[in-house]
Design a protein around this motif. Structure first.
Motif, short mmCIF file in Angstrom:
data_model
loop_
_atom_site.label_atom_id
_atom_site.label_comp_id
_atom_site.label_asym_id
_atom_site.label_seq_id
_atom_site.Cartn_x
_atom_site.Cartn_y
_atom_site.Cartn_z
N THR A 266 -2.67 51.64 98.88
CA THR A 266 -1.21 51.75 98.80
C THR A 266 -0.61 52.54 99.95
O THR A 266 0.59 52.47 100.20
CB THR A 266 -0.82 52.45 97.49
OG1 THR A 266 -1.31 53.81 97.52
CG2 THR A 266 -1.41 51.72 96.29
N TYR A 268 -0.21 55.59 99.84
CA TYR A 268 0.45 56.74 99.23
C TYR A 268 -0.58 57.85 99.01
O TYR A 268 -1.78 57.67 99.22
CB TYR A 268 1.11 56.36 97.91
CG TYR A 268 2.30 55.44 98.04
CD1 TYR A 268 3.03 55.36 99.22
CD2 TYR A 268 2.69 54.64 96.97
CE1 TYR A 268 4.12 54.51 99.33
CE2 TYR A 268 3.78 53.78 97.07
CZ TYR A 268 4.49 53.72 98.26
OH TYR A 268 5.56 52.88 98.37
N SER A 292 4.62 56.86 102.42
CA SER A 292 3.73 55.86 103.00
C SER A 292 3.39 56.19 104.44
O SER A 292 4.16 56.81 105.16
CB SER A 292 4.37 54.48 102.93
OG SER A 292 3.55 53.52 103.55
#
Length: 371
Positions: A266, A268, A292
């Motif tokens: 992701t 993240y 991000s």
């Protein structure tokens, strides 16, 4: 005030910052006796854990190392004098415990020029440690023995790694005791098959804790490495299978070991906490930080300011190369937004954050402070 009852004076002094208290020792013998007593030093430190915490931010800017105090909630920053370290020399902020902070310098060309310092930023007192038998390495740990009954029972670990043929290596581990003022050699005890990139550290009880750094092309790291300053021994703690395998930052959160892990899928960051120390099954994912690294701005965590705010370093990409300088940015977990805070830094890898306490523990003599 010199005629005030001791209990009233004590309550007043406990509410004053450390630096003026050092000057107050010169007022009269009775004040000096009170302010240097083991009872007061212990009581002052206990109060500091609740009311006198601050953050130390170390970063390089324009190829020069500097340290600033960061005080929430107003994000106030002020410089600290680190001139006791050789002028212009870069240094690493290892960690802080009971108000005492450890620094190290590492000179790759002239190894005997590398040094380790202990420093009380509240009083300005500092001391250079005696040289270890082997040169000061770039792997230095700082810990504390809470079981000894002394608030100044600090330990420094110096770990030299010698590669014969990768991935095989031998090690020379030495530990320094502040109270004994001497180094002790432990020999080749550094855990085998472990990366030499230990990343940042935290102090948890009698353990120095690292989460070894992931490096592209190397085996993923799935454990924490700990050094027990009481037993002079290394230990490992497994990370859960569900935790992302990307780069990690170890921290303390709400009194527990925690890890900020980069999710490579992701992009993240996930915040995990170990609710029961040493129990792998107690690892729990708290939340995801929706920052991000896929855009032209790359964010990398430096550490928690408190349970609701995290320092990041943001870096702008220009093609495949970084644009300099990078900046420190403060992320609010609750609002999921960055607060107005911009400090230019040379790079992420030389930026460090530790929590410190106002403290009267002296580095010039042993206080014999009892719990």
């Amino acid at each position: 005030m010199a005629s005030f009852p001791v209990d009233i004076l004590t309550e007043i002094f406990l509410r004053i910052s450390a630096r003026p208290l050092v000057r107050f020792r010169c007022v009269c013998k009775s004040w000096n006796s009170l302010l240097t007593s083991p009872f007061f030093i212990k009581a002052y430190l206990e109060r500091s854990t609740k009311f006198h915490k601050f953050n130390l931010l170390k970063y390089d800017s324009d190829n020069f190392s500097r340290v600033q105090i960061h005080k929430p909630p107003n994000n106030e920053m002020s410089d600290l004098d680190t001139s006791f370290i050789r002028d212009g020399e870069k240094f690493k902020l290892v960690d802080s415990c009971n108000g005492i902070t450890c620094f190290s310098t590492f000179d790759r060309k002239i190894r005997h020029n590398s040094k380790i310092f202990l420093w009380n930023p509240s009083t300005g007192e500092n001391v250079a440690l005696p040289q270890p038998s082997y040169h000061v390495s770039n792997l230095v740990g700082f810990g504390f023995n809470p079981l000894s009954g002394h608030l100044d029972d600090f330990t420094v670990v110096n770990m030299n790694i010698y590669f014969e043929q990768h991935p095989n290596y031998t090690s020379q581990v030495e530990v320094y005791s502040f109270r004994r003022n001497c180094w002790k050699q432990l020999g080749n005890i550094f855990p085998p098959s472990l990366t030499q990139h230990l990343g940042n550290q935290v102090i948890f009880e009698n353990f120095i804790c690292w989460c070894p750094c992931f490096r592209p092309g190397h085996e993923k790291i799935t454990l924490l490495i700990l050094f027990d300053v009481v037993q002079d021994a290394f230990h490992k703690i497994a990370l859960p299978d569900m935790m992302p395998l990307g780069e990690k930052l170890i921290s303390l959160l709400d009194g527990c070991l925690s890890v900020i892990a980069h999710n490579l899928s992701t992009e993240y960051y996930e915040v995990w906490i170990m609710k029961e120390f040493g129990v792998c099954e107690s690892w729990t994912k708290l939340y995801t930080i929706g920052v991000s690294t896929r855009s032209i701005v790359s964010y990398r965590p430096v550490g928690f300011v408190d349970s609701g705010k995290v320092f990041f370093v943001d870096t702008f990409y220009v093609g495949l190369r970084f644009k300099s300088p990078s900046h420190l940015a403060l992320y609010n977990v609750r609002s999921e937004k960055f607060e107005t805070f911009k400090v230019a830094v040379d790079c992420y890898y030389t930026t460090q954050l530790v929590t410190c306490l106002d403290s009267l523990i002296s580095l010039s003599s042993t206080n014999n402070v009892k719990h």
